[in-house]
Design an enzyme around this catalytic site. Structure first.
Site, PDB file in Angstrom:
ATOM      1  N   CYS A   1       0.807  -1.219   0.000  1.00 10.88           N
ATOM      2  CA  CYS A   1       0.000   0.000   0.000  1.00 10.88           C
ATOM      3  C   CYS A   1       0.843   1.273   0.000  1.00 10.88           C
ATOM      4  O   CYS A   1       0.286   2.370  -0.053  1.00 10.88           O
ATOM      5  CB  CYS A   1      -0.952  -0.002   1.183  1.00 10.88           C
TER       6      CYS A   1
ATOM      7  N   LYS B   1       0.318   3.902  -2.849  1.00 13.55           N
ATOM      8  CA  LYS B   1      -0.835   4.808  -2.949  1.00 13.55           C
ATOM      9  C   LYS B   1      -0.385   6.229  -3.260  1.00 13.55           C
ATOM     10  O   LYS B   1       0.658   6.680  -2.775  1.00 13.55           O
ATOM     11  CB  LYS B   1      -1.585   4.840  -1.605  1.00 13.55           C
TER      12      LYS B   1
ATOM     13  N   GLY C   1     -13.711  18.983  -7.528  1.00 14.93           N
ATOM     14  CA  GLY C   1     -14.864  19.476  -6.772  1.00 14.93           C
ATOM     15  C   GLY C   1     -15.405  18.460  -5.790  1.00 14.93           C
ATOM     16  O   GLY C   1     -16.564  18.521  -5.395  1.00 14.93           O
TER      17      GLY C   1
ATOM     18  N   ASP D   1     -15.177  16.800  -2.020  1.00 10.34           N
ATOM     19  CA  ASP D   1     -14.691  17.071  -0.673  1.00 10.34           C
ATOM     20  C   ASP D   1     -14.760  15.780   0.141  1.00 10.34           C
ATOM     21  O   ASP D   1     -15.845  15.294   0.450  1.00 10.34           O
ATOM     22  CB  ASP D   1     -15.551  18.172  -0.042  1.00 10.34           C
TER      23      ASP D   1
ATOM     24  N   ASP E   1     -11.982  -2.972   3.894  1.00 14.02           N
ATOM     25  CA  ASP E   1     -12.754  -1.735   3.702  1.00 14.02           C
ATOM     26  C   ASP E   1     -14.231  -1.951   4.017  1.00 14.02           C
ATOM     27  O   ASP E   1     -14.910  -1.033   4.482  1.00 14.02           O
ATOM     28  CB  ASP E   1     -12.611  -1.221   2.263  1.00 14.02           C
TER      29      ASP E   1
ATOM     30  N   GLY F   1     -15.444 -12.070 -11.216  1.00 13.48           N
ATOM     31  CA  GLY F   1     -14.936 -11.453 -12.446  1.00 13.48           C
ATOM     32  C   GLY F   1     -13.725 -10.601 -12.138  1.00 13.48           C
ATOM     33  O   GLY F   1     -13.129 -10.726 -11.062  1.00 13.48           O
TER      34      GLY F   1
ATOM     35  N   GLN G   1     -10.486  -7.818 -14.086  1.00 11.20           N
ATOM     36  CA  GLN G   1      -9.827  -7.292 -15.277  1.00 11.20           C
ATOM     37  C   GLN G   1      -8.324  -7.477 -15.095  1.00 11.20           C
ATOM     38  O   GLN G   1      -7.795  -7.321 -13.989  1.00 11.20           O
ATOM     39  CB  GLN G   1     -10.199  -5.805 -15.428  1.00 11.20           C
TER      40      GLN G   1
END
Lengths: 355, 355
Positions: free
Chosen positions: B26, B29, B43, B45, B93, B144, B146
């Protein structure tokens, strides 16, 4: 179509997003054969999937969660347009199921460590803005995502939709006699490479016996950009009206690759035969000369390509007419469903339609 | 812990997955400050988000769709373990919202073009297998994904859960006096780098005044691997039992970065104060000597780290006791909630717990 002027955005005048990756758009996908090998090793059989494009999982009360992820390296110089194309491309996986509403999207982003700091900030914001704006246009919202640092820029996302299962058109209902309609022209890989060679890597054009004019290059490229930046949403809506028996979206594996995937998941013993290849006028001669992308064979990668829609024979033309009336873009009958063994092929001398 | 023997899998004897990327886990990031800049330009926040970890979107009938995506460069040599860690990391998460069931997952994969063909095939299958097996262990399914070609390998995925909104613990309910419990030790970045330096880049150890023994290096690394490859699922379940007021998972921004995100979304005017840093015994001296990762300051990146759980003061120890009894791993009170302005900080001389 918006002309990309790097300087007007505060970017270096010669900024080109595609310059930071060796591959372009959906052509960066792991080749289909390799992917199937990997999946076999893990014990996953693609032909058992409900759909080659999105996952469909029941979540109770007759509802299903359809989800997909797709991402790739840039295929255009303009980061804003690139973001738009990426969002269109993700949503197409849901549209291919006849689902025209997306619950929410996540953004997948890799920021190139090779881009200088100022350009990086502007280009990244522009990409995110393009992605976000296209999501808004599609009536959905980008609610999160993940961004990492990488040598090559990557943009894409996740699309999710919770809908009544009755709204999903499973792509498995093809019957002999059905027609295949394509809702965008083919040839994006040719278009974006031709453009890059012309403006950024002129030495590549030495391979070509006939050098293209700037006018032709721009015309092909602009058409490709318009096409890649268009949503397949209307194409999805009309699938219901005209009794579609399923669809797929044409991206990195080319029209034949995706036709094969579509054929492999059919219930009936049918084949898909592609007999017509609509493409940007002038593009095909460059493939013929370079012969890198195997366009005529159906393998040239598309990025944010059209839906390839299975329709009852009697409805195909009505679908096209309605699509053209509502969307202002063309669609074409490109193939048909015949008895077979769940394979797909392009006929030997396919008809080329110059768009 | 399974010892990684490349040769037994058919890989080159010196195969090391982390050798193909400059960054690890990580830590790849986009830095938090940069990300906020980009989002501001678009735009968006972040402090207005419902949760810093997952998106939460209503889908009717009192249900919500919670979704997240997370992916990164490898942090361990062993591709199977790497796949497991990646799946744990994605699921965290959702677990941070007290959601212990995941509807389905998608896999996000970039195959390194730098790996030779044979190693590539084996390593990719192993990564996918590890990811898939951990999903199964967590009671969910990979439906699934990618996969693309990239210079650096990337592994991760998407986690989605459609659940009654009443099952979601929004991470916004902290009150002064609440305690913060952490369910995994800190220091993964130190552990994986120390291991890599020792075995693959010994010249890096020249920076160290005290050279670590092979035994210590292995011990720290193995503990880190066990930790990264553990699901936070039980930690999520127990949040409900002990009245948790929210949580976050500790990953790439370090404990302070994620505490800041957690503090920023609170309803009440509170601060989060971290006073204790549990870490792998022996790890911290290497951070002190190298002083690269700012561990003591709370910035050292974690990969698949623990949940940082806000609990009523009176329940914190019971949560820990129950967690240790059921999970067989330790948890620690690491901080508290005080009146403030939605900020977070690590105290000046935090208590170090050697695990």
């Amino acid at each position: 179509m918006r002309r990309f002027l790097p300087k007007s955005l505060g970017l270096n005048p010669n900024f080109n997003l595609t310059g930071y990756a060796d591959m372009k758009g959906c052509s960066c996908k792991v080749p289909q054969v390799k992917l199937q090998e990997y999946l076999r090793d893990v014990g996953i059989d693609m032909s058992q999937m409900e759909s080659p494009d999105s996952s469909i999982v029941p979540v109770g009360n007759g509802m299903v969660l359809c989800s997909t992820t797709d991402f790739f390296n840039p295929c255009v110089a303009d980061p804003y347009l690139q973001g738009q194309i990426a969002a269109c491309n993700v949503l197409s996986d849901l549209y291919a199921l006849g689902i025209s509403t997306c619950t929410n999207m996540l953004m997948v982003l890799a920021v190139s460590k090779l881009i200088d700091e100022n350009d990086k900030k502007i280009a990244t914001s522009q990409m995110m803005k393009g992605f976000n704006d296209m999501a808004t246009k599609a009536g959905t919202t980008v609610t999160g995502g993940q961004s990492i640092i990488n040598p090559w820029p990557i943009i894409g996302g996740v699309g999710m939709s919770v809908v009544p299962e009755t709204q999903v058109i499973y792509p498995r209902g093809a019957q002999p006699g059905d027609m295949l309609v394509l809702t965008k022209p083919l040839g994006c890989q040719l278009a974006v490479n031709l453009y890059e060679w012309f403006y950024y890597k002129p030495h590549q054009l030495e391979k070509l016996t006939t050098k293209p004019s700037e006018e032709i290059v721009n015309e092909i490229f602009n058409k490709a950009c318009d096409s890649m930046g268009s949503l397949n949403r209307k194409a999805a809506e009309l699938m219901h009206k005209y009794g579609s028996k399923g669809a797929t979206d044409v991206t990195g594996f080319g029209i034949l690759g995706h036709s094969r995937n579509l054929a492999s998941v059919q219930h009936a013993d049918v084949d898909i035969v592609i007999h017509t290849l609509p493409t940007f006028a002038g593009a095909i001669q460059f493939d013929k000369q370079v012969h890198n992308y195997r366009f005529i064979e159906g393998f040239s990668a598309e990025t944010s390509g059209g839906l390839l829609v299975i329709l009852p024979r009697e409805n195909a033309q009505s679908y096209i007419d309605d699509f053209e009336r509502q969307e202002g873009r063309q669609a074409w009958i490109v193939g048909e469903v015949v008895p077979g063994t769940k394979q797909a092929r392009v006929v030997e001398n396919p008809k080329i339609i110059n768009v």
